[in-house]
Enzyme design. Structure first.
Site, PDB file in Angstrom:
ATOM      1  N   LYS A 295      -1.618  -1.330  -4.004  1.00 51.75           N
ATOM      2  CA  LYS A 295      -2.600  -0.251  -3.926  1.00 51.75           C
ATOM      3  C   LYS A 295      -1.821   1.051  -3.963  1.00 51.75           C
ATOM      4  CE  LYS A 295      -6.396   1.457  -0.961  1.00 51.75           C
ATOM      5  NZ  LYS A 295      -6.146   2.874  -1.130  1.00 51.75           N
TER       6      LYS A 295
ATOM      7  N   TYR B 120       0.845  -1.197   0.000  1.00 54.19           N
ATOM      8  CA  TYR B 120       0.000   0.000   0.000  1.00 54.19           C
ATOM      9  C   TYR B 120       0.876   1.240   0.000  1.00 54.19           C
ATOM     10  CZ  TYR B 120      -3.763   3.166   1.669  1.00 54.19           C
ATOM     11  OH  TYR B 120      -4.676   4.186   1.815  1.00 54.19           O
TER      12      TYR B 120
END
Length: 335
Positions: A179, A149
């Site tokens: 992400k 992330y």
């Protein structure tokens, strides 16, 4: 839907089916600041009913930073018990040290989660070598598929700003997805180009430019704070998968009419802290988002609440909800 675990060897994007529109779920708290397990179960069931393609728990929107370790584990256990076999459940394990993150990852594996996610350690300002070493440790601690992330707004480092770092992370054995929530949209496109053939990329695709990227360059989905836009974003991603460009354009324009009036390009909120703003809006929609927990404060200013309510109505979200739910929307959203 469950994720098949691979024992030994390297995973890549083809080892998971992660795609489409996922809420980064808020964690409901009572007005006294306690974890509201009933509201949490109700919210998870709402997501399943809306047809979302996956759910992330204990991420930034889940206020992991104000939960105890025991609460984070309980949130993950409830999510798996409610959604296992229906949609993928990814558990956020972000922490200040690799050892802490590994502890949460191992618990997620024991609970039956489909994968885990982590940012680089917050506050630390790690460099590229530190980031790679951190993810090598945490991603290899279990056999679960791992999502990197990139969240510069929350951790003050942008993975995508370091040439070659995304590629190095994509090469780690258990990393199957990234992400990328950089505020620099062109850098996010660079991530799609650099590693999209090896790992799934969740980024900023819920607008006309994003549609063009999904159709021509690649990309796999959005993980969206709170999931309020599900009535527009779920059919958008299904239209994209079906190759129906006209339908996709219609749905994404409706989503953008909601999101662009609440969230700024740098992921800050227009009317307050994004999580407080989200929970205020969910309350207006009679959705079980609960209350924020300190250090966040609720939005109480009547003018800002009226403005949020106007966005919900004018974007068509209130109308898009079921008749029963739309009838329960508070007066502010009906103005």
């Amino acid at each position: 839907m469950t994720t098949t675990l691979i024992s030994g060897g390297s995973m890549d994007r083809d080892d998971v089916t992660w795609h489409g529109y996922w809420p980064a779920a808020p964690t409901p708290f009572t007005s006294e600041g306690e974890l509201d397990e009933d509201a949490w179960r109700a919210l998870l069931r709402l997501y399943a009913a809306q047809g979302v393609h996956g759910v992330l728990v204990n991420g930034s929107t889940g206020e992991w930073f104000s939960q105890s370790a025991a609460e984070r584990r309980r949130v993950a256990e409830i999510a798996v018990s409610e959604l296992s076999g229906r949609v993928p459940v990814i558990v956020g394990v972000t922490a200040y040290t690799a050892a802490e993150a590994i502890g949460f990852a191992r618990h997620a594996a024991e609970a039956g989660a489909d994968g885990v996610l982590a940012t680089p350690p917050p506050y630390v300002h790690p460099g590229p070598e530190d980031i790679l070493a951190f993810y090598r440790q945490v991603s290899s601690a279990t056999e679960l598929p791992f999502m990197v992330y990139n969240w510069p707004r929350g951790v003050a480092v942008d993975i995508s700003a370091h040439p070659g770092l995304m590629s190095g992370l994509a090469d780690l054995d258990n990393v199957v997805a990234i992400k990328d929530s950089t505020g620099d949209w062109l850098r996010m496109l660079g991530t799609v180009e650099e590693v999209g053939d090896r790992v799934r990329v969740f980024g900023s695709f819920l607008h006309r430019r994003g549609l063009a990227v999904l159709l021509e360059l690649g990309g796999d989905g959005n993980i969206d704070g709170g999931g309020m836009g599900a009535p527009f974003a779920v059919p958008y991603y299904e239209a994209v998968a079906a190759g129906d460009r006209e339908a996709a354009r219609g749905w994404v324009d409706r989503y953008a009419g909601l999101s662009s009036r609440l969230i700024n390009p740098d992921y800050s909120g227009v009317y307050g802290a994004p999580i407080a703003q989200l929970k205020a809006a969910m309350a207006m929609l009679a959705q079980p988002g609960g209350h924020v927990r300190p250090p966040l404060l609720p939005i109480t200013d009547p003018e800002r609440l009226d403005a949020i309510g106007a966005v919900l109505k004018e974007s068509g979200l209130v109308e898009a909800l079921s008749g029963d739910n739309a009838d329960t929307v508070s007066g502010r959203a009906g103005r």
